[in-house]
Design a protein around this motif. Sequence first.
Motif, PDB file in Angstrom:
ATOM      1  N   GLY A 265       0.796  -1.225   0.000  1.00 24.14           N
ATOM      2  CA  GLY A 265       0.000   0.000   0.000  1.00 24.14           C
ATOM      3  C   GLY A 265       0.820   1.263   0.000  1.00 24.14           C
ATOM      4  N   ASP A 266       2.131   1.161   0.230  1.00 25.56           N
ATOM      5  CA  ASP A 266       2.990   2.332   0.235  1.00 25.56           C
ATOM      6  C   ASP A 266       3.536   2.601  -1.156  1.00 25.56           C
ATOM      7  OD1 ASP A 266       2.611   2.618   2.891  1.00 25.56           O
ATOM      8  OD2 ASP A 266       4.585   1.957   3.524  1.00 25.56           O
ATOM      9  N   ALA A 267       3.772   3.869  -1.440  1.00 25.77           N
ATOM     10  CA  ALA A 267       4.429   4.265  -2.674  1.00 25.77           C
ATOM     11  C   ALA A 267       5.936   4.145  -2.483  1.00 25.77           C
ATOM     12  CB  ALA A 267       4.055   5.692  -3.050  1.00 25.77           C
ATOM     13  N   VAL A 268       6.629   3.664  -3.521  1.00 25.83           N
ATOM     14  CA  VAL A 268       8.084   3.485  -3.460  1.00 25.83           C
ATOM     15  C   VAL A 268       8.713   4.078  -4.710  1.00 25.83           C
ATOM     16  CG1 VAL A 268       9.980   1.847  -3.305  1.00 25.83           C
ATOM     17  CG2 VAL A 268       7.842   1.383  -2.097  1.00 25.83           C
ATOM     18  N   GLY A 275      20.164  11.436  -8.155  1.00 22.72           N
ATOM     19  CA  GLY A 275      18.779  11.832  -7.896  1.00 22.72           C
ATOM     20  C   GLY A 275      17.841  11.554  -9.050  1.00 22.72           C
ATOM     21  N   ARG A 276      18.315  10.843 -10.075  1.00 22.70           N
ATOM     22  CA  ARG A 276      17.467  10.485 -11.201  1.00 22.70           C
ATOM     23  C   ARG A 276      16.660   9.228 -10.855  1.00 22.70           C
ATOM     24  NH1 ARG A 276      17.070  14.762 -14.655  1.00 22.70           N
ATOM     25  NH2 ARG A 276      19.100  15.827 -14.740  1.00 22.70           N
ATOM     26  N   ILE A 277      15.373   9.257 -11.184  1.00 19.54           N
ATOM     27  CA  ILE A 277      14.477   8.172 -10.797  1.00 19.54           C
ATOM     28  C   ILE A 277      14.770   6.928 -11.632  1.00 19.54           C
ATOM     29  CG2 ILE A 277      12.065   7.414 -10.838  1.00 19.54           C
ATOM     30  CD1 ILE A 277      11.286  10.234 -10.028  1.00 19.54           C
ATOM     31  N   THR A 278      14.848   5.780 -10.943  1.00 22.62           N
ATOM     32  CA  THR A 278      15.058   4.502 -11.609  1.00 22.62           C
ATOM     33  C   THR A 278      13.848   3.579 -11.494  1.00 22.62           C
ATOM     34  OG1 THR A 278      16.095   3.633  -9.578  1.00 22.62           O
ATOM     35  CG2 THR A 278      17.554   4.603 -11.251  1.00 22.62           C
ATOM     36  N   TYR A 279      12.922   3.885 -10.592  1.00 17.36           N
ATOM     37  CA  TYR A 279      11.771   2.998 -10.414  1.00 17.36           C
ATOM     38  C   TYR A 279      10.658   3.720  -9.669  1.00 17.36           C
ATOM     39  CZ  TYR A 279       8.842  -0.871  -8.813  1.00 17.36           C
ATOM     40  OH  TYR A 279       7.773  -1.681  -8.551  1.00 17.36           O
ATOM     41  N   LEU A 280       9.399   3.492 -10.075  1.00 17.70           N
ATOM     42  CA  LEU A 280       8.206   3.891  -9.330  1.00 17.70           C
ATOM     43  C   LEU A 280       7.274   2.691  -9.299  1.00 17.70           C
ATOM     44  CD1 LEU A 280       8.850   6.477 -11.500  1.00 17.70           C
ATOM     45  CD2 LEU A 280       7.084   7.536 -10.081  1.00 17.70           C
ATOM     46  N   SER A 291       3.773   8.099 -14.602  1.00 19.45           N
ATOM     47  CA  SER A 291       3.916   6.675 -14.851  1.00 19.45           C
ATOM     48  C   SER A 291       5.383   6.297 -14.736  1.00 19.45           C
ATOM     49  CB  SER A 291       3.397   6.313 -16.243  1.00 19.45           C
ATOM     50  OG  SER A 291       4.262   6.843 -17.242  1.00 19.45           O
ATOM     51  N   LEU A 292       5.644   4.973 -14.676  1.00 17.02           N
ATOM     52  CA  LEU A 292       7.025   4.490 -14.589  1.00 17.02           C
ATOM     53  C   LEU A 292       7.826   4.931 -15.808  1.00 17.02           C
ATOM     54  CD1 LEU A 292       9.231   2.757 -13.296  1.00 17.02           C
ATOM     55  CD2 LEU A 292       8.220   0.756 -14.395  1.00 17.02           C
ATOM     56  N   ASP A 293       7.249   4.784 -17.003  1.00 18.22           N
ATOM     57  CA  ASP A 293       7.970   5.156 -18.224  1.00 18.22           C
ATOM     58  C   ASP A 293       8.245   6.659 -18.262  1.00 18.22           C
ATOM     59  OD1 ASP A 293       7.977   2.540 -19.050  1.00 18.22           O
ATOM     60  OD2 ASP A 293       6.162   2.748 -20.267  1.00 18.22           O
ATOM     61  N   GLU A 294       7.284   7.460 -17.822  1.00 16.24           N
ATOM     62  CA  GLU A 294       7.466   8.912 -17.853  1.00 16.24           C
ATOM     63  C   GLU A 294       8.413   9.393 -16.765  1.00 16.24           C
ATOM     64  OE1 GLU A 294       3.068  10.354 -19.443  1.00 16.24           O
ATOM     65  OE2 GLU A 294       3.312   9.787 -17.348  1.00 16.24           O
ATOM     66  N   GLY A 295       8.359   8.738 -15.615  1.00 13.66           N
ATOM     67  CA  GLY A 295       9.131   9.223 -14.477  1.00 13.66           C
ATOM     68  C   GLY A 295      10.586   8.810 -14.484  1.00 13.66           C
ATOM     69  N   CYS A 296      10.897   7.624 -15.057  1.00 13.60           N
ATOM     70  CA  CYS A 296      12.283   7.152 -15.052  1.00 13.60           C
ATOM     71  C   CYS A 296      13.185   8.140 -15.789  1.00 13.60           C
ATOM     72  CB  CYS A 296      12.376   5.767 -15.695  1.00 13.60           C
ATOM     73  SG  CYS A 296      11.951   4.440 -14.555  1.00 13.60           S
ATOM     74  N   GLY A 297      14.281   8.480 -15.141  1.00 17.65           N
ATOM     75  CA  GLY A 297      15.221   9.438 -15.712  1.00 17.65           C
ATOM     76  C   GLY A 297      14.973  10.859 -15.269  1.00 17.65           C
ATOM     77  N   ALA A 364      19.054   6.078  -3.629  1.00 20.89           N
ATOM     78  CA  ALA A 364      18.191   6.222  -2.450  1.00 20.89           C
ATOM     79  C   ALA A 364      16.830   5.624  -2.758  1.00 20.89           C
ATOM     80  CB  ALA A 364      18.052   7.692  -2.053  1.00 20.89           C
ATOM     81  N   VAL A 365      16.110   5.271  -1.695  1.00 17.33           N
ATOM     82  CA  VAL A 365      14.734   4.791  -1.813  1.00 17.33           C
ATOM     83  C   VAL A 365      13.846   5.701  -0.978  1.00 17.33           C
ATOM     84  CG1 VAL A 365      15.079   3.125   0.074  1.00 17.33           C
ATOM     85  CG2 VAL A 365      13.155   2.828  -1.500  1.00 17.33           C
ATOM     86  N   LEU A 366      12.752   6.119  -1.570  1.00 17.52           N
ATOM     87  CA  LEU A 366      11.770   6.981  -0.913  1.00 17.52           C
ATOM     88  C   LEU A 366      10.481   6.191  -0.752  1.00 17.52           C
ATOM     89  CD1 LEU A 366      10.768   9.846   0.022  1.00 17.52           C
ATOM     90  CD2 LEU A 366      10.115  10.231  -2.348  1.00 17.52           C
ATOM     91  N   VAL A 367       9.976   6.124   0.475  1.00 18.61           N
ATOM     92  CA  VAL A 367       8.736   5.415   0.775  1.00 18.61           C
ATOM     93  C   VAL A 367       7.756   6.411   1.368  1.00 18.61           C
ATOM     94  CG1 VAL A 367       7.671   3.511   2.035  1.00 18.61           C
ATOM     95  CG2 VAL A 367      10.018   3.292   1.216  1.00 18.61           C
ATOM     96  N   PHE A 368       6.545   6.464   0.824  1.00 15.13           N
ATOM     97  CA  PHE A 368       5.552   7.395   1.354  1.00 15.13           C
ATOM     98  C   PHE A 368       4.157   6.819   1.143  1.00 15.13           C
ATOM     99  CE2 PHE A 368       6.594   8.452  -2.980  1.00 15.13           C
ATOM    100  CZ  PHE A 368       5.391   8.787  -3.612  1.00 15.13           C
ATOM    101  N   HIS A 369       3.215   7.312   1.904  1.00 11.43           N
ATOM    102  CA  HIS A 369       1.844   6.847   1.756  1.00 11.43           C
ATOM    103  C   HIS A 369       0.863   7.970   2.059  1.00 11.43           C
ATOM    104  CE1 HIS A 369       2.899   6.014   5.992  1.00 11.43           C
ATOM    105  NE2 HIS A 369       1.662   6.365   6.242  1.00 11.43           N
ATOM    106  N   ASP A 370      -0.322   7.799   1.532  1.00  7.18           N
ATOM    107  CA  ASP A 370      -1.396   8.778   1.682  1.00  7.18           C
ATOM    108  C   ASP A 370      -1.919   8.735   3.117  1.00  7.18           C
ATOM    109  OD1 ASP A 370      -3.697  10.300   1.580  1.00  7.18           O
ATOM    110  OD2 ASP A 370      -4.453   9.400  -0.272  1.00  7.18           O
ATOM    111  N   VAL A 371      -1.883   9.884   3.800  1.00 10.66           N
ATOM    112  CA  VAL A 371      -2.369   9.942   5.183  1.00 10.66           C
ATOM    113  C   VAL A 371      -3.598  10.835   5.289  1.00 10.66           C
ATOM    114  CG1 VAL A 371      -0.140   9.403   6.236  1.00 10.66           C
ATOM    115  CG2 VAL A 371      -0.694  11.782   5.723  1.00 10.66           C
ATOM    116  N   THR A 372      -4.362  10.876   4.193  1.00 11.26           N
ATOM    117  CA  THR A 372      -5.571  11.716   4.215  1.00 11.26           C
ATOM    118  C   THR A 372      -6.493  11.307   5.361  1.00 11.26           C
ATOM    119  OG1 THR A 372      -5.453  12.013   1.811  1.00 11.26           O
ATOM    120  CG2 THR A 372      -7.565  12.473   2.875  1.00 11.26           C
TER     121      THR A 372
END
Length: 818
Positions: A265-268, A275-280, A291-297, A364-372
Amino acid sequence: MPDGIGFSVLNNVPALMAYADRNERYRFNNNTYREWYGVEPEAIFGKTIRAVVGEANYARLDGYIQRVLAGEAIIYEEELKTVGRPRYVQGSYSPDFAPDGSVRGFFILVLDISERRALELRLTESEARFSGAFQSAAIGMAIVSPEGRYLQVNAALCRMLGYTADEFRAMSFQDITHPDDLAGDLALSDATLDGRWSIYSVEKRYRHKNGSDVSTVLSVSLVRDEAGVPLYFVSQVQDITDRKLAEERLFREHELSEVTLRSIGDAVITTDVTGRITYLNPVAETLTGWSLDEGCGKNIDEVYRAISYDQGGLVLNPVTIAMEEDRVVWLGTNTTLRQRHGGEVPVEDSAAPIRDRSGAVVGAVLVFHDVTQQRALASQMAHMAHHDALTDLPNRTLFRDRLEQAVSQAQRTGGELAVLFGDLDRFKHVNDTLGHAVGDQVMVEAANRLKHCIGEGNTVSRWAGDEFGILLPRADTSATTVNDLAERIVSALAEPIHVEGYPDPVEIGISLGISLYPLDASDSDALMQSADVALYDVKRNGRGSYQFFSEAMNEGARERVGMEAILRQAIRNENLELQYQPRVRLSSGHVTSLEALVRLRHGGEQISPTRFIRIAEESGLISLVGHWVIESVCRQLRAWSGTGLRNLRVSINVSPMQARREDFSATLLAATRRHGICPSQIELEITESTLVEPKQRITANLSKLREAGFTVALDDFGTGYSSLSYLNRLPIDTLKIDRTFVTDSGSLEGGAVVAAIVALGKALGKGIVAEGVETQEQLDWLRTIGCDEVQGFLFAPPLEVRDLEGVLRAGGLLPRDT
């Protein structure tokens, strides 16, 4: 003997040629004897072989001579000593038979084969070296015929596949190749035989003798003769089973990680060291809008734009901090994610560096989740912490805070303010005669009328029970202005209240005490005390009115002094009383514990606990009252040890003053030891007001008692300082939902509040008790939402000791075997 030409030929042949008679004497020899033995040929005639060749050589030749004299043709190889050097020779002895068949002599032919012998030795040595390398090779090796038959195998291959060398020579490679790999292997073998290539390498599986599969890399070269005809294959076999298992394990782990990241359930988001994105993962795609394709790089700051929930400005990306400072970073719940298309989502995030095997940061890995929902719940709980659940008016905590701010403002500006304390008249009679449901409706209507009277900018608070506090922070404190407001309030509350479902109007009223700043007091505590004194003066004079504080109100002070004296006398003479109200576990329908409630009677009249408890706290007598309750409960538990109530636990209400006393835990432990009571038989109930006291000593006392076996319950949860933080920090086992919430649970909002408290308590591992349960509908609903225990008049009111067991048995609240 040979003729002249023949003699010349024989004499010059580069080999020893001779004839010896039966007595081993030379009858003919050629010139080569001179070269080999240094003897003239003429001198040899008639001499024995031993005399010519010497003892050492004769010892080597004697056996052969005896055999030829016995009629056997002999061919031998020996090393002989000759002039200049030893010679390795091949000799031939042929018997010469007489007409009667006897051996009369033998022919001698000896060739020098030293060069051939040296060549053979070198060849043997080369073969030995090849055989040693072949056999001692760490990888499997085999010589295989063009048809696939094993001709020779080394020890490594035997160990690898479990067969002996003899077993290999009885098989072909086709016999032990995995069926799924055989066609490919045969195709490569045929292509090599056809001359399309001379070597090939392939991954294939063999079948071990024990039936298991062995994964290998097979390298094959073909050896041909000078005419190009295939002679044999040289095969090298490297066992890669462990590598294949590791690859399979790595593949499974990668797949598991991928499935996990796509399922959690968490976003990774992961990045490289720049600092360039390698995975979503999918959740990150949804929350960010990329999206993964748009965000990578993309740079992480472009995809994950975090702003402060409170201030609105961009915050430093946690990924940047994690990599720069090489540590785990947590930004908590005060972050909002600005999405790609402009939306905003409250998130809770953390980031950590990714390291390679050498420990260097590679990303680095960033983990976050919606806390609405969590933030909404926290906001709701924050509102609950400062507002009364029934009327939604500010509670005493918020009132105190606003009052202190107003006093500080007035002190800076030279302004004025007023405080009014109100107490509803005849409200207890409404509750007692019409029930709490009607009483709650009356309370809500009274709150609405008060809000309507005071107008904007002022505060009306439900202080406790039927008491209200009113703050006029920027008041014109002339007697006329505040007097007019008090008149409106008294008049509004005197109007009959029509309650839904009840035919007759309900009449109550209100009494008000008023204090003014700076006329009556210079700080918030003194202002409230002065308003309280004025309120008591109104009540003493008949209620339904209001009164400004004055120094002449000695009568009110005397009443307090009198109440204190009554309380001291009751403590000294042990005239206090305890009543017990049962707490029922919904899963069993049986009583599990009792709440001990202290009562005070004077002159035949029961004095409200809200009156004498407050005076006890103000006068410091609460510690003596608490000590009396502890001793009485311990004695009672001891007395119940042989009765049907022996298994019940008793809850004791603990005041903030008691909880922060240094000797509180020691006193309580001493009492249980003295009476032979197990600490687990006692539960300590603290109110949320206790938690606004200095916490260090209170926490220490409660922690020590909890370690000893006592349990701790938080009473009237939601009516005071309901901070989520203390629920985890303090040693609390049970949350008791205040009766006002339970009463209001029939409404959509009230029900949501109770359900939220139950869910929160369950999430934190706390027991849940609902107070004030008076109807079957409330009970059924509380059971539905997972409440653990209930307490209220539906089961029993507070009971005296002599009535307790009988009432509980009559109500079926005790197990039959007790």
